[in-house]
Design a protein around this motif. Structure first.
Motif, mmCIF file in Angstrom:
data_model
loop_
_atom_site.group_PDB
_atom_site.id
_atom_site.type_symbol
_atom_site.label_atom_id
_atom_site.label_comp_id
_atom_site.label_asym_id
_atom_site.label_seq_id
_atom_site.Cartn_x
_atom_site.Cartn_y
_atom_site.Cartn_z
ATOM 1 N N PHE A 360 0.824 -1.206 0.000
ATOM 2 C CA PHE A 360 0.000 0.000 0.000
ATOM 3 C C PHE A 360 0.861 1.261 0.000
ATOM 4 C CE2 PHE A 360 -3.252 -2.773 2.427
ATOM 5 C CZ PHE A 360 -3.673 -3.338 1.235
ATOM 6 N N ALA A 361 1.991 1.230 0.705
ATOM 7 C CA ALA A 361 2.902 2.384 0.689
ATOM 8 C C ALA A 361 3.473 2.595 -0.710
ATOM 9 C CB ALA A 361 4.031 2.174 1.692
ATOM 10 N N ALA A 362 3.801 1.501 -1.400
ATOM 11 C CA ALA A 362 4.329 1.613 -2.769
ATOM 12 C C ALA A 362 3.275 2.195 -3.707
ATOM 13 C CB ALA A 362 4.778 0.238 -3.267
ATOM 14 N N LEU A 363 2.012 1.789 -3.514
ATOM 15 C CA LEU A 363 0.939 2.332 -4.348
ATOM 16 C C LEU A 363 0.753 3.824 -4.090
ATOM 17 C CD1 LEU A 363 -1.685 -0.556 -4.059
ATOM 18 C CD2 LEU A 363 -0.388 0.085 -6.094
ATOM 19 N N ARG A 364 0.797 4.228 -2.825
ATOM 20 C CA ARG A 364 0.644 5.650 -2.516
ATOM 21 C C ARG A 364 1.787 6.465 -3.121
ATOM 22 N NH1 ARG A 364 -0.820 3.453 2.508
ATOM 23 N NH2 ARG A 364 1.229 3.915 3.384
ATOM 24 N N SER A 365 2.958 5.830 -3.261
ATOM 25 C CA SER A 365 4.116 6.524 -3.826
ATOM 26 C C SER A 365 4.219 6.350 -5.337
ATOM 27 C CB SER A 365 5.409 6.010 -3.160
ATOM 28 O OG SER A 365 5.392 6.266 -1.773
ATOM 29 N N ASP A 366 3.196 5.728 -5.941
ATOM 30 C CA ASP A 366 3.140 5.559 -7.397
ATOM 31 C C ASP A 366 4.325 4.759 -7.925
ATOM 32 O OD1 ASP A 366 2.034 5.777 -9.900
ATOM 33 O OD2 ASP A 366 2.838 7.773 -10.305
ATOM 34 N N VAL A 367 4.651 3.662 -7.248
ATOM 35 C CA VAL A 367 5.773 2.812 -7.646
ATOM 36 C C VAL A 367 5.344 1.868 -8.769
ATOM 37 C CG1 VAL A 367 7.285 0.931 -6.852
ATOM 38 C CG2 VAL A 367 6.922 2.945 -5.414
ATOM 39 N N ASP A 368 6.238 1.655 -9.721
ATOM 40 C CA ASP A 368 6.016 0.684 -10.782
ATOM 41 C C ASP A 368 6.231 -0.704 -10.178
ATOM 42 O OD1 ASP A 368 6.072 -1.020 -12.946
ATOM 43 O OD2 ASP A 368 7.424 0.211 -14.150
ATOM 44 N N LEU A 369 5.183 -1.468 -9.993
ATOM 45 C CA LEU A 369 5.297 -2.761 -9.315
ATOM 46 C C LEU A 369 6.088 -3.774 -10.117
ATOM 47 C CD1 LEU A 369 1.716 -3.144 -7.775
ATOM 48 C CD2 LEU A 369 3.763 -2.109 -6.776
ATOM 49 N N THR A 370 6.179 -3.599 -11.437
ATOM 50 C CA THR A 370 6.984 -4.509 -12.255
ATOM 51 C C THR A 370 8.457 -4.142 -12.208
ATOM 52 O OG1 THR A 370 6.738 -3.170 -14.275
ATOM 53 C CG2 THR A 370 5.045 -4.827 -13.824
ATOM 54 N N ASP A 371 8.764 -2.937 -11.744
ATOM 55 C CA ASP A 371 10.145 -2.465 -11.630
ATOM 56 C C ASP A 371 10.203 -1.419 -10.518
ATOM 57 O OD1 ASP A 371 12.773 -1.762 -11.917
ATOM 58 O OD2 ASP A 371 12.545 -0.770 -13.860
ATOM 59 N N PRO A 372 10.249 -1.859 -9.239
ATOM 60 C CA PRO A 372 10.163 -0.922 -8.113
ATOM 61 C C PRO A 372 11.235 0.162 -8.091
ATOM 62 C CG PRO A 372 9.815 -3.170 -7.371
ATOM 63 C CD PRO A 372 10.277 -3.250 -8.791
#
Length: 528
Positions: A360-372
């Motif tokens: 959820f923190a990665a989503l809030r930070s707009d992280v590319d989940l295929t390439d963090p």
């Protein structure tokens, strides 16, 4: 004005009029019409061309109007929220990062009555499927996050926007029940509370949408590891790849027992596999650039679709669809929210920490989940509904506005060194945090501090005391109070790693739309 006399003294008579001129006056005694010249006839080919063009224009306008009215008339709508408020402005559907909550309703009303009894259609129904689609601002990637229907969550107080009836908050309720009383808006508010994001739109489809959409595209290819038969859903497939449509397509995405260990996570992977194949099918067939096919898909979808007020227009739906047509399918990531068997009920699920909070923190930070490690495509979306949305946490204050001795603080030791937990507890006690506990947790690389609702200020102070940077202070839905989760980088008195790269489980992405995955059949459902 001098009037000409008819009786001329010189014996002359008025000039003779030509037949052409005479046709423009009833009185043949009137003189020639000076404005008239020779007549010109319109060529026959020009008349015919004008008629054809006129007919075509009328046809195009009528066709466009027919489809616009038909598609617009198909759409049903409900309120986006359930009275819990928003902090973000409405998005620009063409250019902004956007989250859409996609729901599959299990209601048995109307055309869905064949799938259950009248009791099953009470209220607003349950969300048989719940996925959040996150479209990046640059239209280069899409993340699709699935939430298991059996996941236990806290549902906020919700108000039915039609009846204005208020429903109290619920603790540890199944997430699929969030919309059953107060409507879809309550499901939206629940996901907002859980993730710290703010959903911009929702789309809810019923059973028939899967059947009609799969028929419209001519079937969807799916793969299973073994021949399977599930009598509950009616799914029957041979080993390998099959094309499913209509009832079999619906059975594939509905089955609860056919895949994995027969639980909800196996079904989620099957649903993601189906959607991945559907995306490839639509892209490979050129459907997104074929107006005729697009109209057929739009008709199939909108006939069984409920959306929020902001999305309830054909032009807006087309705008959103247009954003998706050029995305690289390898950047369409399907993710399942990290879960584990619930402590309170082994037949239910709870969030698995720290993986869920990291996601959820990665989503809030707009992280590319295929390439963090890739840079974000746009600035993170600001604002949220409650304490769960704040990241980073507030700065520590020199004088706490609370009683430290009354704050529950636990130390989860994932550092593989028992001494680290003891030292952390000693430091907390010395600072006045005397309501502490410790336990051994799964090993993790990075230290973080997690907090439940209304404990953000306490978490900030705990983090400062233990040397944890504010970027590693994260909300977690199932933490009561504050939890310091010590990782391998933790050493008492030393500053843990401040790496800005997202900390995510390496297998967080189940698959991308570019992957062809065979679903592992539940051994109990294999047909020999």
């Amino acid at each position: 004005m001098v009037r000409p006399r008819d009786n001329r003294s010189d014996g002359t008579v008025p000039p003779a009029r030509s037949g052409a001129a005479a046709r423009h006056a009833d009185d043949p005694s009137v003189g020639p019409a000076r404005h008239l010249g020779a007549t010109h006839r319109t060529p026959t080919w020009l008349k015919a061309t004008t008629i054809v063009i006129s007919v075509l224009l009328v046809g195009v306008i009528a066709f466009g109007s027919y489809w616009f009215i038909r598609l617009q008339g198909n759409i049903s709508k409900q309120a986006l929220g359930a009275g819990n408020g928003r902090t973000e402005d409405a998005v620009n559907e063409a250019t902004d990062r956007m989250q859409i909550l996609i729901l599959g309703s299990d209601t048995r009303d109307g055309k869905n009555s064949e799938y259950g009894s009248a009791e099953d259609s009470a209220g607003y129904g349950h969300s048989d499927v719940m996925m959040m689609m996150d479209i990046s601002a640059d239209n280069k990637r899409v993340s699709v996050i699935s939430f298991p229907r059996d996941l236990l969550v806290d549902i906020p107080k919700c108000v039915d926007q039609k009846t204005k009836k208020e429903y109290p908050a619920q603790r540890q309720a199944m997430i699929n029940s969030a919309m059953s009383e107060a409507g879809i808006g309550c499901a939206v508010d629940t996901v907002n509370k859980l993730t710290g994001l703010e959903i911009d739109h929702f789309m809810m489809a019923d059973f028939n949408s899967v059947k009609e959409l799969s028929n419209t595209v001519g079937g969807v290819d799916v793969c299973v590891s073994d021949a399977v038969y599930d009598p509950d859903s009616g799914l029957r497939l041979p080993k390998g790849t099959s094309k499913v449509q209509g009832e079999q397509a619906l059975s594939f995405v509905r089955t609860r027992h056919a895949f994995g260990d027969g639980g909800d996570l196996g079904r989620i992977k099957a649903q993601q596999g189906f959607l991945s194949s559907l995306v490839r099918k639509i892209k490979d067939d050129g459907t997104l650039t074929n107006p005729g096919r697009m109209l057929g898909i739009a008709d199939a979808i909108t006939k069984n679709l409920t959306v929020d007020d902001g999305l309830a227009s054909v032009p807006t739906l087309l705008t959103v669809g247009n954003r998706l047509k050029n995305i690289d399918i390898s950047k369409v990531a399907f993710v399942a929210t990290p879960t584990e068997p619930a402590v309170s009920d082994s037949n239910r699920l709870q969030l698995a920490e720290p993986a869920a909070s990291q996601l959820f923190a990665a989503l809030r930070s707009d992280v590319d989940l295929t390439d963090p490690k890739a840079p974000a495509s746009a600035a993170p979306t600001a604002g949220a509904t409650d304490a769960a949305s704040s990241a980073p946490a507030p700065a520590a204050t020199s004088a706490a506005a609370y009683n430290k001795a009354a704050q529950p603080v636990t130390v989860a030791n994932g550092s593989s060194n028992a001494a680290n937990a003891a030292k952390a507890v000693t430091a907390l006690n010395a600072a006045g945090f005397t309501q502490t506990a410790q336990f051994t947790a799964p090993a993790v690389a990075s230290t973080a501090v997690y907090y439940g609702g209304n404990f953000a200020d306490v978490a900030a102070d705990v983090a400062a005391l233990l040397g944890v940077p504010s970027s590693k202070v994260l909300p977690a839905a199932y933490v009561t109070g504050v939890q310091a989760y010590l990782g391998a980088d933790y050493a008492a008195g030393a500053q843990p790693s401040t790496s800005a790269s997202a900390q995510l489980p390496p297998d967080i992405v189940n698959q991308t739309a570019g992957d062809t995955v065979c679903q592992q059949v539940n051994p109990a459902m294999i047909v020999r």
